[in-house]
Write a protein that holds these residues in place. Structure first.
Motif, short mmCIF file in Angstrom:
data_model
loop_
_atom_site.label_atom_id
_atom_site.label_comp_id
_atom_site.label_asym_id
_atom_site.label_seq_id
_atom_site.Cartn_x
_atom_site.Cartn_y
_atom_site.Cartn_z
N GLN A 1 45.81 49.64 145.55
CA GLN A 1 44.34 49.61 145.42
C GLN A 1 43.91 48.63 144.35
N TRP A 2 44.62 48.62 143.22
CA TRP A 2 44.25 47.70 142.13
C TRP A 2 44.51 46.25 142.54
N ASP A 3 45.65 46.05 143.25
CA ASP A 3 45.96 44.69 143.72
C ASP A 3 44.84 44.18 144.62
N GLU B 1 41.83 45.15 144.66
CA GLU B 1 40.64 44.96 143.82
C GLU B 1 40.67 43.58 143.13
N TYR B 2 41.87 43.19 142.64
CA TYR B 2 41.97 41.89 141.95
C TYR B 2 41.90 40.73 142.93
N LYS B 3 42.36 40.98 144.17
CA LYS B 3 42.33 39.89 145.16
C LYS B 3 40.92 39.68 145.70
N MET C 1 34.50 45.60 142.26
CA MET C 1 33.99 46.19 141.04
C MET C 1 34.24 45.30 139.82
N LEU C 2 35.45 44.66 139.80
CA LEU C 2 35.82 43.91 138.61
C LEU C 2 35.21 42.52 138.66
N SER C 3 34.83 42.02 137.51
CA SER C 3 34.41 40.62 137.45
C SER C 3 35.31 39.96 136.43
N ASP D 1 48.36 46.89 124.88
CA ASP D 1 47.17 46.94 125.74
C ASP D 1 47.58 47.63 127.05
N LEU D 2 47.11 48.87 127.23
CA LEU D 2 47.50 49.65 128.42
C LEU D 2 46.60 49.30 129.59
N GLY D 3 47.18 48.92 130.71
CA GLY D 3 46.39 48.49 131.87
C GLY D 3 45.65 47.23 131.48
N GLY E 1 43.90 40.40 131.16
CA GLY E 1 44.33 40.06 129.80
C GLY E 1 43.23 39.71 128.82
N ARG E 2 41.97 40.01 129.15
CA ARG E 2 40.90 39.58 128.25
C ARG E 2 41.01 40.21 126.85
N ASN E 3 41.44 41.48 126.77
CA ASN E 3 41.53 42.14 125.46
C ASN E 3 42.83 41.77 124.74
N SER E 4 43.90 41.59 125.52
CA SER E 4 45.17 41.13 124.94
C SER E 4 44.95 39.77 124.30
N TYR F 1 50.73 46.14 129.29
CA TYR F 1 51.36 46.87 130.39
C TYR F 1 50.38 46.92 131.56
N GLU F 2 50.88 46.55 132.74
CA GLU F 2 49.99 46.48 133.90
C GLU F 2 50.79 46.73 135.18
N LEU F 3 50.12 47.38 136.15
CA LEU F 3 50.77 47.74 137.40
C LEU F 3 50.58 46.67 138.48
N SER F 4 49.43 46.00 138.45
CA SER F 4 49.09 45.07 139.53
C SER F 4 49.73 43.69 139.32
N ASP F 5 50.51 43.25 140.32
CA ASP F 5 51.15 41.92 140.24
C ASP F 5 50.10 40.82 140.17
N ASP G 1 54.27 51.10 134.46
CA ASP G 1 53.36 52.23 134.68
C ASP G 1 53.05 52.85 133.32
N ILE G 2 51.79 52.99 132.98
CA ILE G 2 51.45 53.55 131.66
C ILE G 2 51.64 55.08 131.62
N GLY G 3 51.98 55.65 132.76
CA GLY G 3 52.27 57.08 132.81
C GLY G 3 53.75 57.36 132.93
N ILE H 1 41.46 50.63 127.77
CA ILE H 1 40.08 50.33 128.14
C ILE H 1 39.92 50.63 129.64
N THR H 2 39.54 51.86 129.90
CA THR H 2 39.30 52.36 131.26
C THR H 2 40.51 52.15 132.17
N SER H 3 41.70 52.41 131.63
CA SER H 3 42.93 52.17 132.41
C SER H 3 43.64 53.45 132.83
N SER H 4 43.48 54.53 132.06
CA SER H 4 44.26 55.74 132.36
C SER H 4 43.52 56.69 133.29
#
Ligand SMILES: C[S@@+](CC[C@H](N)C(=O)[O-])C[C@H]1O[C@@H](n2cnc3c(N)ncnc32)[C@H](O)[C@@H]1O
Length: 256
Positions: free
Chosen positions: A18-20, A22-24, A28-30, A66-68, A72-75, A88-92, A115-117, A133-136
Motif C-alpha cells: 500500500q505504501w509503495d 502511495e509513493y508511486k 495523500m503524500l506530496s 528516523d522511523l518510517g 527522507g525530508r526529516n532525515s 528505517y523504511e518499508l517501501s522500496d 520494519d519499525i515493528g 512522524i506519522t509512521s507507526s
C-alpha cells in the motif's frame, strides 16, 4: 448492523504494498524536501531547553533514528546540520527516492529497509533522538509493543522521542472511520481509499501507551487538512515530546 471487522492489513507485505503504491501514485503524500513543521519546532525547543538547563547541545554531535523515513525530508534536515542519521523504511520506492535525494550532498544518512515493528539492528543506548512522524499508525498492537521496547532500548538515557500520531479526540472523521471500517485492534480502521490500517489515540490511550515507558514532556493536539483521493479531510494529531528517563524503567522483557 454492526460493521464486520476486517483482517488487520498490518501484515508487513500488505502495508508495504500500500505504501509503495502511495509513493508511486500518491493519493495523500506530496513528496517534498521540506522538513515536517513539527520536527523543526521540536528541534528549536530541544536546543533552547538544553541551553536553559545549562547543558547546550549541538545537532552535529547527535545520532538520529528516523522511523518510517519516507522520502527522507526529516532525515535530510538533521543530516544537513551534521547529525548522523539512520532512516528505517518499508517501501522500496520511498527508499530509492530518499537515497537519490541524499546523494546530492555530503550528509551522513544510512537508509535501511526495516520494519519499525521488528527488532532493530542498533546498539542499546546509541541514539540521541528518535523521530516517528506519522509512521507507526499502521502497526498492529503486537508490533507496537516491539516498536516501543526497541525505541526505549536504542535511546540513550536522557534521549528524546518525537511522535506525531493520529488523534481520535475531536476528530469526527476518525470516529466515523473506526465505526464504519473497523480493524481488528481497538481504535483502528481500514482506510477506504488507501487500504491502510491506521490507529487513532485518545489522550488517555496515548498516555497509557507511551507513558508506561517514556516521560511525557509535552502532549499537544493539532489539526491538519489532508487531501486523500481529491477529497479534503480535517484530521487531528498528537504531537508528543517524550524522554527516556530513569523514572521509567525498561520492561523486564527488554532488560533480559
Ligand atoms: C505518512 S508517511 C511519513 C513519512 C515520513 N515520516 C515523513 O514525515 O515524511 C509514513 C511512512 O512510514 C512508512 N512505514 C509504515 N509502516 C512501516 C513499518 N512497519 N516499517 C517501516 N516503515 C513503515 C511508510 O512506508 C511511509 O513512508
Amino acid at each position: 448492523m454492526t460493521p464486520r471487522k476486517r483482517e488487520h492489513g498490518g501484515q508487513e507485505e500488505t502495508q508495504k504494498e500500500q505504501w509503495d503504491k502511495e509513493y508511486k501514485a500518491s493519493q495523500m503524500l506530496s513528496p517534498s524536501n521540506v522538513p515536517q513543521v513539527d520536527v523543526v519546532r521540536f528541534t528549536r525547543w530541544l536546543k533552547k531547553s538544553a541551553k536553559k538547563a545549562g547543558e547546550p547541545i549541538e545537532i552535529y554531535e547527535m545520532s538520529v533514528l528516523d522511523l518510517g523515513s519516507g522520502t527522507g525530508r526529516n532525515s535530510f534536515y538533521y543530516a544537513q546540520q551534521g547529525a548522523t542519521v539512520t532512516g528505517y523504511e518499508l517501501s522500496d520506492t520511498a527508499l530509492k527516492m530518499a537515497e537519490k535525494f541524499a546523494r546530492h550532498g555530503e550528509q551522513q544518512i544510512t537508509y535501511r529497509k526495516q520494519d519499525i515493528g521488528a527488532p532493530y539492528q542498533l546498539a542499546t543506548g546509541s541514539i540521541d533522538i528518535v523521530l516517528d512522524i506519522t509512521s507507526s499508525n499502521s502497526l498492529s498492537d503486537k508490533k507496537r509493543e516491539v516498536y516501543l521496547s526497541e525505541v526505549h532500548r536504542v535511546l540513550k538515557p536522557g534521549g528524546h522521542f518525537l511522535v506525531r500520531a493520529l488523534a481520535k479526540d475531536g476528530d469526527s472523521n476518525a470516529k466515523a472511520l473506526v465505526a464504519q471500517n473497523p480493524g481488528v485492534d481497538p481504535d483502528t480502521y481500514v482506510h477506504p481509499d488507501l487500504g491502510l490500517v491506521e490507529k487513532v489515540f485518545s489522550r488517555e490511550t496515548f498516555m497509557q501507551t507511551y507513558g508506561s515507558k517514556f516521560e511525557i514532556l509535552d502532549l499537544a493536539r493539532v489539526s491538519h487538512y489532508n487531501m486523500v483521493a481529491g477529497r479534503k479531510y480535517k484530521r487531528n494529531y498528537w504531537i508528543a515530546y517524550l524522554k527516556k528517563t530513569d523514572a521509567k524503567q525498561a520492561s523486564p522483557q527488554e532488560a533480559k
